[in-house]
Motif scaffolding. Structure first.
Motif, PDB file in Angstrom:
ATOM      1  N   GLN A 224       0.922  -1.303   0.097  1.00 64.59           N
ATOM      2  CA  GLN A 224       0.037   0.017   0.035  1.00 64.59           C
ATOM      3  C   GLN A 224       0.838   1.230  -0.051  1.00 64.59           C
ATOM      4  N   LEU A 225       1.721   1.326   0.838  1.00 65.88           N
ATOM      5  CA  LEU A 225       2.891   2.383   0.585  1.00 65.88           C
ATOM      6  C   LEU A 225       3.597   2.506  -0.689  1.00 65.88           C
ATOM      7  N   LYS A 228       0.606   3.944  -3.081  1.00 65.03           N
ATOM      8  CA  LYS A 228      -0.278   5.148  -2.742  1.00 65.03           C
ATOM      9  C   LYS A 228       0.499   6.159  -2.408  1.00 65.03           C
ATOM     10  N   GLN A 229       1.642   5.798  -1.900  1.00 61.06           N
ATOM     11  CA  GLN A 229       2.684   6.952  -1.543  1.00 61.06           C
ATOM     12  C   GLN A 229       3.851   6.889  -2.047  1.00 61.06           C
ATOM     13  N   SER A 230       4.244   5.812  -3.082  1.00 58.56           N
ATOM     14  CA  SER A 230       5.424   5.705  -3.634  1.00 58.56           C
ATOM     15  C   SER A 230       6.532   5.682  -2.785  1.00 58.56           C
ATOM     16  N   ILE A 231       6.316   4.931  -1.744  1.00 58.94           N
ATOM     17  CA  ILE A 231       7.361   4.988  -0.667  1.00 58.94           C
ATOM     18  C   ILE A 231       8.008   3.477  -0.892  1.00 58.94           C
ATOM     19  N   VAL A 273       8.006   9.756   7.786  1.00 52.59           N
ATOM     20  CA  VAL A 273       6.956   9.364   7.048  1.00 52.59           C
ATOM     21  C   VAL A 273       5.627   9.004   7.498  1.00 52.59           C
ATOM     22  N   ASP A 274       4.576   9.459   7.395  1.00 49.90           N
ATOM     23  CA  ASP A 274       3.298   9.133   7.978  1.00 49.90           C
ATOM     24  C   ASP A 274       2.487   8.178   7.240  1.00 49.90           C
ATOM     25  N   ILE A 275       1.829   7.227   8.112  1.00 50.88           N
ATOM     26  CA  ILE A 275       1.271   6.120   7.628  1.00 50.88           C
ATOM     27  C   ILE A 275      -0.157   6.287   7.987  1.00 50.88           C
TER      28      ILE A 275
END
Length: 605
Positions: A224-225, A228-231, A273-275
């Motif tokens: 998911q990271l 959705k967040q390209s992490i 980094v906020d999850i």
């Protein structure tokens, strides 16, 4: 007389200790909780165990060890922590010692006599490691007991007070125990009547449990990271440890909630980094569906081994923390039309059942009798089909005396006592000499379900002398196997003046102690020695030489009783039973005759 005894559930993720005293079974709370995380850690060379270790593992995962139970019995596995290379047995001993220390502090008495539980599917190496861990923790280990069997004993304890008044089945019932914990899965089918609990069959998977569900959620978070967040998370042990704790929180919450939101902050390469991720219950269920389906298949196998239909099951007992996940009950209901019940907290029932067994062992409690089964098949190494096309054997040079012994053994494994045989058990099978004038024989005992000795567990071996006879002459090998893991091997040869060679092994002991000096010092390490091997009947060209013999404890008991009370009808039934055992072609009729013989024996008592 001793007034108290203890039961310990040494779990993959959590452990628990209980006591029997003043005719009551009670959980001992440690660190204000009924269960203790099965985690150790070191902080500045100080040993931490339990909740402190679990909390420290979030900060310094490299200095913590968890889920060690999955490695029990692995002779080659160690974990380096605080400049110490610890084996699974040593780690488990530290967890057990912590339980002992805290229980003694609370109760102000010596905590000594204990029964420790193990998964039903543990092999003898894993069972020995568990006993050794208990002894290292300075316990007197009365015995070990299978976790599902322990849970069935806990069922009879009064739900309200945990006193030793029982709520036993007065009519004969069949129970199915489904035990899904943090790292292992077991299923057991039992016959139950008035305190007598007879294990009919067990199955399981030593590497399936809540830990695997956590890993699925961790993979989902990482995916998911990325999406959705390209992490792209680095393979940092601290980050992975935190993700695992997030996953555990989500898994627990989804047992009661339909969704769970993970709101956390990670420090990644000097950046925060906020999850903020929400996982729904149906997503979680889809992630673990293959695992759940594999447990359902194991239940089918256990029922088949017990010659039992799901419709014959009177109670489905749910054990282990992972059974709190709703899809477990739903899947069992859909597959077998059975409603699972958690009669006692699934996290506590195994420890309480172990305590019941401890009270039975010390004659403090008399309401229950357990008849258990062999968790795995026991048999010998023989020349067979697997050796036919294996003329060129490749061996690695080794200084390990046990590996050297195993390398010279034939590859074919011939079971003598089958898995799920009632204990104590006694069986005899006929094998055949491999060469003309063979003068000696090595009997190599293995445990497992694979047709190959190389994939099974080596127990021990010994060399005996034979009367020289032509090739393919019969040799009878009998195994006697009791509840304490003691094995007696009898070897006899036709025409040798009734001479029987006997050797005893203890499954609690090491392979070196179970192997005699002749076998240990036998020099032909890298060549299978035809002069010391035997052929399995399937290996012989003439099928009419297969005169397999079989007998068990039931036959012996019937014969002994008939000597005192003759009965023509029972004598005929015994002849029929022996014939069915030898032919092995009508299991339903065999079970029917066996039940009649047991009923007759019960009437004579």
């Amino acid at each position: 007389m001793k007034k108290n005894v203890f039961g310990i559930d040494l779990g993959t993720t959590n452990s628990c200790i209980s006591i029997y005293q003043n005719k009551k079974f009670e959980i001992i709370e440690i660190d204000h909780a009924k269960t203790v995380p099965s985690v150790i850690a070191f902080c500045k060379n100080k040993l931490l165990v339990g909740i402190e270790a679990l909390n420290h593992s979030k900060i310094e995962p490299q200095n913590a060890i968890s889920s060690i139970k999955r490695h029990m019995g692995d002779q080659h596995y160690t974990r380096l922590i605080a400049n110490q290379a610890l084996t699974p047995t040593q780690v488990s001993a530290k967890i057990l010692a912590y339980l002992k220390e805290k229980a003694q502090e609370k109760l102000k008495i010596d905590v000594k006599d204990v029964v420790i539980t193990v998964p039903a599917y543990f092999n003898e190496s894993q069972r020995k490691a568990t006993i050794e861990a208990g002894e290292l923790a300075n316990f007197n280990v009365l015995r070990i007991i299978n976790e599902p069997t322990a849970a069935s004993l806990a069922h009879d304890i009064s739900k309200s007070s945990f006193d030793d008044s029982s709520t036993q089945a007065t009519n004969q019932e069949k129970w199915l125990v489904y035990d899904l914990g943090g790292g292992t899965f077991d299923v057991t089918v039992l016959n139950v009547k008035e305190g007598l609990k007879e294990v009919l069959a067990s199955d399981g998977n030593n590497y399936l449990g809540g830990d695997d569900f956590d890993e699925k959620i961790v993979s989902w978070i990482i995916e998911q990271l990325q999406h959705k967040q390209s992490i792209n998370l680095p393979k940092d042990p601290i980050i992975l440890a935190k993700l695992k704790h997030f996953a555990q929180d989500a898994k627990i919450a989804l047992s009661t909630e339909t969704q769970f939101t993970i709101i956390e902050t990670l420090q990644i390469e000097n950046k925060k980094v906020d999850i903020d991720l929400t996982i729904k219950r149906e997503t979680f269920e889809a992630l673990i569906s293959n695992y759940i389906e594999s447990t359902i298949e194991k239940v089918h196998q256990a029922l088949e081994s017990a010659n039992c239909q799901a419709s014959e099951i009177d109670k489905l007992l749910l054990v282990g923390g992972s059974t709190k996940i709703p899809i477990i009950k739903e899947s069992l209901k859909n597959a077998f039309n059975l409603e699972g019940e958690s009669y006692i907290d699934p996290d506590l029932s195994v420890s309480l059942g172990a305590c019941v067994q401890g009270a039975i062992s010390l004659s403090l409690h008399f309401d229950n009798i357990i008849i258990d089964v062999a968790p795995h098949s026991l048999g010998v190494a023989t020349m067979g089909q697997l050796d036919l096309f294996d003329n060129e054997q490749e061996y690695q040079a080794t200084d390990d005396p046990i590996e050297k012994i195993c390398q010279r053994h034939p590859k074919t494994f011939a079971p003598v006592i089958q898995r799920n045989s009632r204990l104590p058990a006694k069986f005899v099978e006929t094998f055949y000499t491999a060469t003309d004038n063979q003068s000696r024989l090595e009997v190599a005992l293995y445990q497992g379900e694979s047709p190959s000795t190389k994939e099974n567990l080596f127990i021990g071996s010994f060399l005996i002398d034979l009367k020289p006879v032509p090739q393919n002459s019969p040799v009878d090998i009998g195994l006697e196997y009791d509840l304490n893991g003691l094995i007696k091997i009898n070897v006899s040869q036709e025409g040798n003046k009734g001479k029987i060679s006997s050797y005893k092994m203890n499954l609690r002991e090491s392979v070196l102690l179970n192997t005699d000096s002749k076998a240990l010092n036998h020099e032909d390490y890298f060549d299978i020695d035809d002069e010391t091997t035997i052929d399995h009947e399937d290996f012989l060209e003439e099928s009419n030489q297969s005169n397999k013999k079989a007998m068990n404890l039931l036959s012996q008991r019937v014969i002994e009783t008939l000597e005192q009370k003759s009965n023509e009808k029972i004598s005929q039934l015994l002849e029929q039973y022996t014939s069915l055992l030898e032919n092995d072609n009508n299991e339903d009729l065999l079970d029917e005759v066996e039940d009649k013989l047991y009923d007759w024996l019960d009437e004579q008592e």
